[in-house]
Design an enzyme around this catalytic site. Structure first.
Site, PDB file in Angstrom:
ATOM      1  N   ASP A  78       0.993  -1.091  -0.054  1.00 16.40           N
ATOM      2  CA  ASP A  78      -0.078  -0.085   0.018  1.00 16.40           C
ATOM      3  C   ASP A  78       0.839   1.182  -0.033  1.00 16.40           C
ATOM      4  O   ASP A  78       2.166   1.168   0.122  1.00 16.40           O
ATOM      5  CB  ASP A  78      -0.927  -0.022   1.381  1.00 16.40           C
ATOM      6  CG  ASP A  78      -2.276   0.957   1.277  1.00 16.40           C
ATOM      7  OD1 ASP A  78      -3.250   0.214   1.195  1.00 16.40           O
ATOM      8  OD2 ASP A  78      -2.247   2.086   1.139  1.00 16.40           O
TER       9      ASP A  78
ATOM     10  N   TYR B 231     -14.910   7.627 -12.022  1.00 17.05           N
ATOM     11  CA  TYR B 231     -14.595   6.274 -11.461  1.00 17.05           C
ATOM     12  C   TYR B 231     -15.197   5.127 -12.194  1.00 17.05           C
ATOM     13  O   TYR B 231     -14.558   4.462 -12.404  1.00 17.05           O
ATOM     14  CB  TYR B 231     -15.328   6.303 -10.248  1.00 17.05           C
ATOM     15  CG  TYR B 231     -15.343   5.160  -9.082  1.00 17.05           C
ATOM     16  CD1 TYR B 231     -14.178   4.734  -8.605  1.00 17.05           C
ATOM     17  CD2 TYR B 231     -16.336   4.247  -9.178  1.00 17.05           C
ATOM     18  CE1 TYR B 231     -13.966   3.787  -7.764  1.00 17.05           C
ATOM     19  CE2 TYR B 231     -16.211   3.038  -8.277  1.00 17.05           C
ATOM     20  CZ  TYR B 231     -14.937   2.739  -7.621  1.00 17.05           C
ATOM     21  OH  TYR B 231     -14.931   1.823  -6.885  1.00 17.05           O
TER      22      TYR B 231
ATOM     23  N   THR C  47     -16.655   0.009   3.767  1.00 22.65           N
ATOM     24  CA  THR C  47     -15.331   0.481   4.093  1.00 22.65           C
ATOM     25  C   THR C  47     -15.301   1.971   4.151  1.00 22.65           C
ATOM     26  O   THR C  47     -16.209   2.567   3.932  1.00 22.65           O
ATOM     27  CB  THR C  47     -14.224  -0.152   3.234  1.00 22.65           C
ATOM     28  OG1 THR C  47     -14.585   0.704   1.958  1.00 22.65           O
ATOM     29  CG2 THR C  47     -14.436  -1.477   2.878  1.00 22.65           C
TER      30      THR C  47
ATOM     31  N   ASN D  83      -5.992  -4.563  -6.180  1.00 22.26           N
ATOM     32  CA  ASN D  83      -7.332  -4.033  -5.433  1.00 22.26           C
ATOM     33  C   ASN D  83      -7.179  -2.483  -5.263  1.00 22.26           C
ATOM     34  O   ASN D  83      -8.275  -2.195  -5.312  1.00 22.26           O
ATOM     35  CB  ASN D  83      -7.166  -4.792  -4.450  1.00 22.26           C
ATOM     36  CG  ASN D  83      -8.089  -4.081  -3.211  1.00 22.26           C
ATOM     37  OD1 ASN D  83      -9.239  -4.142  -3.355  1.00 22.26           O
ATOM     38  ND2 ASN D  83      -7.453  -3.559  -2.137  1.00 22.26           N
TER      39      ASN D  83
ATOM     40  N   ASP E  43       3.461   1.962  -4.401  1.00 20.96           N
ATOM     41  CA  ASP E  43       2.792   3.088  -5.204  1.00 20.96           C
ATOM     42  C   ASP E  43       2.182   2.410  -6.516  1.00 20.96           C
ATOM     43  O   ASP E  43       3.105   2.202  -7.284  1.00 20.96           O
ATOM     44  CB  ASP E  43       3.275   4.510  -5.215  1.00 20.96           C
ATOM     45  CG  ASP E  43       2.425   5.544  -6.083  1.00 20.96           C
ATOM     46  OD1 ASP E  43       1.239   5.112  -6.526  1.00 20.96           O
ATOM     47  OD2 ASP E  43       3.125   6.545  -6.280  1.00 20.96           O
ATOM     48  N   VAL E  44       1.148   2.031  -6.665  1.00 16.81           N
ATOM     49  CA  VAL E  44       0.546   1.340  -7.895  1.00 16.81           C
ATOM     50  C   VAL E  44       1.053   1.801  -9.260  1.00 16.81           C
ATOM     51  O   VAL E  44       0.908   1.529 -10.334  1.00 16.81           O
ATOM     52  CB  VAL E  44      -0.752   0.606  -7.922  1.00 16.81           C
ATOM     53  CG1 VAL E  44      -0.681  -0.455  -6.636  1.00 16.81           C
ATOM     54  CG2 VAL E  44      -1.772   1.725  -7.716  1.00 16.81           C
TER      55      VAL E  44
ATOM     56  N   LYS F  24     -13.135   1.965 -13.896  1.00 13.15           N
ATOM     57  CA  LYS F  24     -13.450   0.502 -13.666  1.00 13.15           C
ATOM     58  C   LYS F  24     -13.942  -0.236 -14.939  1.00 13.15           C
ATOM     59  O   LYS F  24     -13.700  -1.307 -15.029  1.00 13.15           O
ATOM     60  CB  LYS F  24     -14.613   0.395 -12.417  1.00 13.15           C
ATOM     61  CG  LYS F  24     -14.178   0.891 -11.142  1.00 13.15           C
ATOM     62  CD  LYS F  24     -12.884   0.309 -10.656  1.00 13.15           C
ATOM     63  CE  LYS F  24     -12.659   0.539  -9.209  1.00 13.15           C
ATOM     64  NZ  LYS F  24     -11.425  -0.155  -8.673  1.00 13.15           N
TER      65      LYS F  24
HETATM   66  N1  NAD Z   1     -16.087   0.020  -0.873  1.00 15.24           N
HETATM   67  C1  NAD Z   1     -16.773  -0.104  -1.922  1.00 15.24           C
HETATM   68  O1  NAD Z   1     -17.851   0.303  -2.032  1.00 15.24           O
HETATM   69  C2  NAD Z   1     -16.265  -0.576  -3.287  1.00 15.24           C
HETATM   70  C3  NAD Z   1     -17.012  -1.171  -4.232  1.00 15.24           C
HETATM   71  C4  NAD Z   1     -16.795  -1.717  -5.498  1.00 15.24           C
HETATM   72  C5  NAD Z   1     -15.277  -1.718  -5.733  1.00 15.24           C
HETATM   73  N2  NAD Z   1     -14.491  -1.077  -4.659  1.00 15.24           N
HETATM   74  C6  NAD Z   1     -13.116  -1.109  -4.963  1.00 15.24           C
HETATM   75  O2  NAD Z   1     -12.345  -2.094  -4.199  1.00 15.24           O
HETATM   76  C7  NAD Z   1     -10.645  -1.443  -3.881  1.00 15.24           C
HETATM   77  C8  NAD Z   1     -10.564  -1.286  -2.389  1.00 15.24           C
HETATM   78  O3  NAD Z   1     -11.451  -0.575  -1.827  1.00 15.24           O
HETATM   79  P1  NAD Z   1     -11.760  -0.244  -0.259  1.00 15.24           P
HETATM   80  O4  NAD Z   1     -13.296   0.067  -0.192  1.00 15.24           O
HETATM   81  O5  NAD Z   1     -11.054  -1.360   0.588  1.00 15.24           O
HETATM   82  O6  NAD Z   1     -11.097   1.146  -0.227  1.00 15.24           O
HETATM   83  P2  NAD Z   1      -9.965   1.827   1.000  1.00 15.24           P
HETATM   84  O7  NAD Z   1     -10.301   3.335   0.871  1.00 15.24           O
HETATM   85  O8  NAD Z   1     -10.318   1.148   2.292  1.00 15.24           O
HETATM   86  O9  NAD Z   1      -8.818   0.913   0.476  1.00 15.24           O
HETATM   87  C9  NAD Z   1      -8.095   1.424  -0.596  1.00 15.24           C
HETATM   88  C10 NAD Z   1      -6.561   1.371  -0.388  1.00 15.24           C
HETATM   89  O10 NAD Z   1      -5.895   1.760  -1.618  1.00 15.24           O
HETATM   90  C11 NAD Z   1      -4.988   2.532  -1.199  1.00 15.24           C
HETATM   91  N3  NAD Z   1      -4.231   3.180  -2.139  1.00 15.24           N
HETATM   92  C12 NAD Z   1      -4.532   4.474  -2.763  1.00 15.24           C
HETATM   93  N4  NAD Z   1      -3.673   4.852  -3.601  1.00 15.24           N
HETATM   94  C13 NAD Z   1      -3.048   3.937  -3.850  1.00 15.24           C
HETATM   95  C14 NAD Z   1      -1.588   3.933  -4.664  1.00 15.24           C
HETATM   96  N5  NAD Z   1      -1.457   4.918  -5.418  1.00 15.24           N
HETATM   97  N6  NAD Z   1      -0.927   2.749  -4.616  1.00 15.24           N
HETATM   98  C15 NAD Z   1      -1.228   1.839  -3.606  1.00 15.24           C
HETATM   99  N7  NAD Z   1      -2.200   1.782  -2.550  1.00 15.24           N
HETATM  100  C16 NAD Z   1      -3.043   2.881  -2.944  1.00 15.24           C
HETATM  101  C17 NAD Z   1      -5.167   3.136  -0.054  1.00 15.24           C
HETATM  102  O11 NAD Z   1      -4.247   3.658   0.682  1.00 15.24           O
HETATM  103  C18 NAD Z   1      -6.023   2.265   0.845  1.00 15.24           C
HETATM  104  O12 NAD Z   1      -5.616   1.638   1.591  1.00 15.24           O
HETATM  105  C19 NAD Z   1     -10.843  -0.169  -4.711  1.00 15.24           C
HETATM  106  O13 NAD Z   1     -10.420  -0.449  -5.864  1.00 15.24           O
HETATM  107  C20 NAD Z   1     -12.531   0.138  -4.829  1.00 15.24           C
HETATM  108  O14 NAD Z   1     -12.421   0.839  -5.899  1.00 15.24           O
HETATM  109  C21 NAD Z   1     -14.751  -0.636  -3.507  1.00 15.24           C
END
Ligand code: NAD
Length: 273
Positions: free
Chosen positions: A43, A166, A203, A96, A69-70, A170
């Site tokens: 992360d 967004y 989350t 993710n 950093d992705v 996706k």
């Molecule tokens: N929560 C939802 O409702 C939901 C629904 C569908 C899809 N998603 C997807 O699931 C994934 C995870 O979401 P979540 O709900 O756990 O969110 P979250 O915000 O809890 O976690 C996302 C993580 O990504 C990290 N991140 C941000 N920029 C980054 C970078 N440049 N390099 C590496 N890491 C980085 C953040 O520090 C964070 O820890 C995301 O791709 C999100 O789009 C979430």
């Protein structure tokens, strides 16, 4: 602990999860470790990564933390060196990490657009490219395909107002995944690649999104936005992180061995309507 993610010879598969400090990523890292994988948690939020790796080890699993950093190709190369030096060739890659912004098309800035694409789409591309050879080598050595799981969303399938950037990122994840699956088949790569499409997951990410919807006046209030989102899922609730992690575990394991290029909806019936 069980051996779902062991190879046929009994050795452990090596997994890497991006965005592992977040809700879904942390649940996924725990699930993969609980089922026998050696997990590298990554992360940009380094502070919580060490604690996450420690909690996986405390639960009897194997884990190592690595900053990543992705959106940065060099950062991916450093992560690859870390994985090689710590556990060996990667077999499971979970792309993710993701970020969101709640804005109308008119108010979305070029900086918003590029920031979201950098993390949500470019990050997945760079990770796939960086680890593809290692995943193939691990798959050939074990005689079972390695697995890439790319995080999309229902927003990769349907349009959602005030989330156009967004949704675009996706949708890119969804189509990259399908094209890569076809290409990996043509090139005899021992790698499967699928995308996962959750509904709303409870989350920090979702909380922020709901707050922004309320604050921007797109919903009467954050509380009402939350209730409306909950009610929009026929299953009667938002998902918890572990409910998405279990689906990722399935895609990562040989239970899904005939799946590649698939989009797996885990959305409580949201898109069935
Ligand atoms: N929560 C939802 O409702 C939901 C629904 C569908 C899809 N998603 C997807 O699931 C994934 C995870 O979401 P979540 O709900 O756990 O969110 P979250 O915000 O809890 O976690 C996302 C993580 O990504 C990290 N991140 C941000 N920029 C980054 C970078 N440049 N390099 C590496 N890491 C980085 C953040 O520090 C964070 O820890 C995301 O791709 C999100 O789009 C979430």
């Amino acid at each position: 602990m069980n051996n779902l993610l062991h190879f046929p010879d009994g050795s452990s598969r090596v997994a890497l999860v991006t965005g592992a400090a977040g809700g879904i990523g942390a649940a996924t890292a725990h699930a993969l470790a609980r089922h026998g994988a050696q997990v590298v948690v990554t992360d940009v939020e380094q502070a919580s990564l060490t604690a996450l790796a420690a909690s996986i080890r405390a639960a009897g699993g194997e884990a190592s933390a690595c900053a990543l950093d992705v959106g940065d190709p060099l950062s991916w190369q450093q992560a690859r060196e870390h994985v090689q030096a710590t556990f060996g060739n990667l077999s499971i890659l979970v792309n993710n990490a993701g970020i969101d912004v709640v804005r109308s098309v008119a108010d979305t800035t070029l900086a918003d657009w590029e920031r979201l694409f950098r993390v949500n789409s470019t990050g997945m591309f760079l990770g796939t490219q960086c680890f593809l050879d290692d995943l193939h080598v691990a798959g050939e050595a074990a005689g079972v395909r390695s697995s890439i799981v790319n995080m999309s969303s229902i927003c990769g399938n349907i349009g959602v107002a005030f989330q156009t950037a967004y949704c675009a990122t996706k949708g890119a994840v969804r189509m990259f995944t399908k094209a890569a699956a076809v290409e990996f088949g043509a090139l005899d790569r021992m790698v499967r690649i699928n995308s996962i499409h959750p509904g709303t997951v409870d989350t920090a990410f979702a909380a922020q999104c709901l707050t922004e919807l309320g604050e921007a006046g797109f919903a009467p209030s954050p509380a009402e936005a939350r209730e409306a989102i909950r009610a929009a899922h026929p299953i009667g609730n938002m998902a918890q992180g572990d409910e998405i992690a279990d689906a990722i575990l399935f895609l990562a394991s040989d239970l899904s061995r005939f799946m590649t290029g698939s989009e797996m909806l885990v959305d409580g019936g949201y898109t069935a309507q």
